[in-house]
Design a protein around this motif. Structure first.
Motif, PDB file in Angstrom:
ATOM      1  N   PRO A  43      38.007  40.929  25.105  1.00 50.73           N
ATOM      2  CA  PRO A  43      38.733  39.961  25.926  1.00 50.73           C
ATOM      3  C   PRO A  43      39.002  40.414  27.356  1.00 50.73           C
ATOM      4  CG  PRO A  43      40.240  41.104  24.472  1.00 50.73           C
ATOM      5  CD  PRO A  43      38.868  41.570  24.097  1.00 50.73           C
ATOM      6  N   SER A  44      38.840  41.694  27.653  1.00 44.54           N
ATOM      7  CA  SER A  44      38.977  42.132  29.045  1.00 44.54           C
ATOM      8  C   SER A  44      37.712  41.772  29.801  1.00 44.54           C
ATOM      9  CB  SER A  44      39.234  43.640  29.108  1.00 44.54           C
ATOM     10  OG  SER A  44      38.149  44.341  28.531  1.00 44.54           O
ATOM     11  N   CYS A  45      37.791  41.841  31.122  1.00 47.60           N
ATOM     12  CA  CYS A  45      36.619  41.509  31.927  1.00 47.60           C
ATOM     13  C   CYS A  45      35.646  42.687  31.976  1.00 47.60           C
ATOM     14  CB  CYS A  45      37.052  41.108  33.338  1.00 47.60           C
ATOM     15  SG  CYS A  45      35.701  40.503  34.388  1.00 47.60           S
ATOM     16  N   THR A  46      36.201  43.880  32.140  1.00 46.19           N
ATOM     17  CA  THR A  46      35.395  45.097  32.096  1.00 46.19           C
ATOM     18  C   THR A  46      36.091  46.080  31.157  1.00 46.19           C
ATOM     19  OG1 THR A  46      36.500  46.270  33.906  1.00 46.19           O
ATOM     20  CG2 THR A  46      34.756  44.715  34.514  1.00 46.19           C
ATOM     21  N   ASP A  47      35.485  47.196  30.923  1.00 44.21           N
ATOM     22  CA  ASP A  47      36.112  48.219  30.063  1.00 44.21           C
ATOM     23  C   ASP A  47      37.397  48.758  30.656  1.00 44.21           C
ATOM     24  OD1 ASP A  47      34.110  48.013  28.159  1.00 44.21           O
ATOM     25  OD2 ASP A  47      32.873  49.566  29.107  1.00 44.21           O
ATOM     26  N   ASP A  48      37.525  48.641  31.992  1.00 46.36           N
ATOM     27  CA  ASP A  48      38.680  49.226  32.668  1.00 46.36           C
ATOM     28  C   ASP A  48      39.657  48.209  33.235  1.00 46.36           C
ATOM     29  OD1 ASP A  48      37.581  51.827  32.280  1.00 46.36           O
ATOM     30  OD2 ASP A  48      36.256  51.497  34.006  1.00 46.36           O
ATOM     31  N   SER A  49      39.300  46.921  33.185  1.00 50.28           N
ATOM     32  CA  SER A  49      40.149  45.913  33.811  1.00 50.28           C
ATOM     33  C   SER A  49      40.125  44.610  33.023  1.00 50.28           C
ATOM     34  CB  SER A  49      39.682  45.659  35.255  1.00 50.28           C
ATOM     35  OG  SER A  49      40.413  44.609  35.849  1.00 50.28           O
ATOM     36  N   PHE A  50      41.324  44.044  32.832  1.00 48.28           N
ATOM     37  CA  PHE A  50      41.407  42.749  32.155  1.00 48.28           C
ATOM     38  C   PHE A  50      40.891  41.636  33.058  1.00 48.28           C
ATOM     39  CE2 PHE A  50      43.595  38.817  31.002  1.00 48.28           C
ATOM     40  CZ  PHE A  50      43.288  38.738  29.655  1.00 48.28           C
ATOM     41  N   VAL A  51      41.087  41.782  34.383  1.00 50.00           N
ATOM     42  CA  VAL A  51      40.653  40.770  35.345  1.00 50.00           C
ATOM     43  C   VAL A  51      39.382  41.244  36.034  1.00 50.00           C
ATOM     44  CG1 VAL A  51      43.025  40.022  35.694  1.00 50.00           C
ATOM     45  CG2 VAL A  51      42.047  41.735  37.219  1.00 50.00           C
ATOM     46  N   THR A  52      38.754  40.306  36.754  1.00 50.93           N
ATOM     47  CA  THR A  52      37.548  40.669  37.485  1.00 50.93           C
ATOM     48  C   THR A  52      37.875  41.618  38.629  1.00 50.93           C
ATOM     49  OG1 THR A  52      35.594  39.760  38.608  1.00 50.93           O
ATOM     50  CG2 THR A  52      37.719  38.705  39.064  1.00 50.93           C
ATOM     51  N   THR A  53      36.900  42.377  39.028  1.00 53.22           N
ATOM     52  CA  THR A  53      37.075  43.346  40.109  1.00 53.22           C
ATOM     53  C   THR A  53      36.096  43.023  41.236  1.00 53.22           C
ATOM     54  OG1 THR A  53      35.444  44.868  39.165  1.00 53.22           O
ATOM     55  CG2 THR A  53      37.741  45.120  38.446  1.00 53.22           C
ATOM     56  N   PRO A  54      36.337  43.542  42.442  1.00 56.14           N
ATOM     57  CA  PRO A  54      35.407  43.268  43.548  1.00 56.14           C
ATOM     58  C   PRO A  54      33.970  43.671  43.236  1.00 56.14           C
ATOM     59  CG  PRO A  54      37.445  44.211  44.396  1.00 56.14           C
ATOM     60  CD  PRO A  54      37.534  44.294  42.906  1.00 56.14           C
ATOM     61  N   GLU A  55      33.819  44.709  42.414  1.00 55.99           N
ATOM     62  CA  GLU A  55      32.465  45.163  42.085  1.00 55.99           C
ATOM     63  C   GLU A  55      31.691  44.133  41.275  1.00 55.99           C
ATOM     64  OE1 GLU A  55      34.999  48.413  43.194  1.00 55.99           O
ATOM     65  OE2 GLU A  55      35.233  46.911  41.584  1.00 55.99           O
ATOM     66  N   MET A  56      32.387  43.240  40.593  1.00 55.21           N
ATOM     67  CA  MET A  56      31.723  42.228  39.762  1.00 55.21           C
ATOM     68  C   MET A  56      31.176  41.086  40.602  1.00 55.21           C
ATOM     69  SD  MET A  56      32.128  43.864  37.083  1.00 55.21           S
ATOM     70  CE  MET A  56      31.235  42.717  36.051  1.00 55.21           C
ATOM     71  N   GLY A  57      31.628  40.975  41.841  1.00 48.59           N
ATOM     72  CA  GLY A  57      31.097  39.971  42.751  1.00 48.59           C
ATOM     73  C   GLY A  57      31.427  38.540  42.348  1.00 48.59           C
ATOM     74  N   VAL A  58      30.616  37.609  42.826  1.00 48.03           N
ATOM     75  CA  VAL A  58      30.846  36.183  42.580  1.00 48.03           C
ATOM     76  C   VAL A  58      30.749  35.860  41.095  1.00 48.03           C
ATOM     77  CG1 VAL A  58      29.984  33.854  43.022  1.00 48.03           C
ATOM     78  CG2 VAL A  58      30.056  35.527  44.881  1.00 48.03           C
ATOM     79  N   HIS A  59      29.810  36.467  40.407  1.00 47.20           N
ATOM     80  CA  HIS A  59      29.628  36.182  38.987  1.00 47.20           C
ATOM     81  C   HIS A  59      30.890  36.513  38.188  1.00 47.20           C
ATOM     82  CE1 HIS A  59      25.587  35.132  39.693  1.00 47.20           C
ATOM     83  NE2 HIS A  59      25.084  36.366  39.793  1.00 47.20           N
ATOM     84  N   GLY A  60      31.547  37.609  38.553  1.00 47.65           N
ATOM     85  CA  GLY A  60      32.789  37.969  37.882  1.00 47.65           C
ATOM     86  C   GLY A  60      33.880  36.945  38.137  1.00 47.65           C
ATOM     87  N   VAL A  61      33.949  36.457  39.370  1.00 47.41           N
ATOM     88  CA  VAL A  61      34.952  35.444  39.718  1.00 47.41           C
ATOM     89  C   VAL A  61      34.719  34.164  38.930  1.00 47.41           C
ATOM     90  CG1 VAL A  61      35.835  33.974  41.579  1.00 47.41           C
ATOM     91  CG2 VAL A  61      35.342  36.390  42.028  1.00 47.41           C
ATOM     92  N   VAL A  62      33.465  33.727  38.836  1.00 45.87           N
ATOM     93  CA  VAL A  62      33.138  32.486  38.127  1.00 45.87           C
ATOM     94  C   VAL A  62      33.476  32.607  36.649  1.00 45.87           C
ATOM     95  CG1 VAL A  62      31.259  30.941  37.457  1.00 45.87           C
ATOM     96  CG2 VAL A  62      31.353  31.840  39.783  1.00 45.87           C
TER      97      VAL A  62
END
Length: 282
Positions: A43-62
């Motif tokens: 359920p987290s966005c990455t292994d280290d963050s529940f929300v998206t991070t700048p490194e994930m770019g636009v795809h992470g935001v979407v």
């Protein structure tokens, strides 16, 4: 006090219906923008963050934005259950239906998470969409129950109409299932490395179109007999959906048209359900 409570329950049902149609659109945009794995885990966005991070770019935001909307849909549906529970003069089936929708929304979150963990397996993505259409249909029924509490269940007198109305959900299910097979065999997988079904999209699309024609024919037949706004709306939306589908195919599946095709599919489900409910509840 009873009138405001009834109105709040009805308003909550309409809001939940709109929210569930909207998330069909945003879910499609996740896939169409290649953002299906914008958050590579759940359920987290990455292994280290529940929300998206700048490194994930636009795809992470979407992708993360769609997850947030999913939470909003869940909260709206929870508010719907509370509003219906407070409505003491509610129709008997209203509360179980509202609770069922809430369970379905929760299940959708799990299916969405599973699709990410299984790298957008097409069968899971297909089920994710199909469950959304079931929720839309259920909410249309609930809106009608709360909006017309004095309506009674009565089968139409015309035998041909009854047969056509009974066949309509079967044809609609065929349209939707075959549509997911076409989608799962073509481009716009949500990620360039996502597995596809492997069917020939043109061959599956031919069967899909056949079911669309059958559904439209049943809707036209019902409209001729009933001559109600609900029947005419269903016909108009199915024609619109067919035109969009034909144009998107001719133009090699541009993203805006594919998105429109997906959201109008949800609207066709809503309109077909509305037509059927109005025919049987008078």
């Amino acid at each position: 006090m009873r009138l405001p409570v009834r109105r709040s329950a009805y308003a909550a049902a309409v809001a939940a219906l709109v929210a569930n149609v909207l998330i069909v659109l945003t879910g499609a945009l996740v896939r169409l923008t290649g953002s299906g794995l914008g958050c590579p885990t759940w359920p987290s966005c990455t292994d280290d963050s529940f929300v998206t991070t700048p490194e994930m770019g636009v795809h992470g935001v979407v992708e993360f934005g769609n997850r947030v909307l999913g939470i909003v849909v869940g909260l709206i549906t929870l508010a719907l259950v509370v509003a219906v529970a407070r409505h003491r003069d509610r129709p008997p089936k209203a509360l179980p239906l509202a609770v069922g929708v809430l369970v379905g929304v929760g299940l959708q979150g799990l299916i969405g998470g599973l699709s990410v963990r299984r790298a957008l397996a097409p069968e899971i993505v297909a089920v994710h969409f199909l469950v959304s259409t079931v929720l839309v249909a259920a909410l249309v029924v609930l809106v009608d129950l709360l909006g017309r509490p004095d309506a009674v269940l009565r089968a139409p007198a015309d035998l041909r109409l009854r047969i056509g109305l009974a066949a309509m959900p079967v044809a609609l299910a065929g349209v939707l299932v075959l549509g997911t097979l076409v989608t799962g065999s073509g481009p716009h997988a949500g990620d360039e490395d996502a597995r596809r079904f492997g069917f020939d999209p043109a061959e599956v699309a031919a069967f899909h179109v056949l079911f669309v024609v059958v559904l439209l024919g049943l809707q036209v037949g019902a409209a001729i007999v009933l001559r109600t706004p609900a029947a005419f709306a269903a016909v108009a939306l199915s024609i619109t959906q067919g035109v969009i589908g034909s144009v998107q195919e001719a133009l090699a599946l541009p993203v805006p048209l594919v998105a429109a095709h997906v959201v109008t599919a949800a609207l066709v489900v809503a309109a077909t359900t509305h037509l059927t409910v109005r025919a049987f509840r008078v």
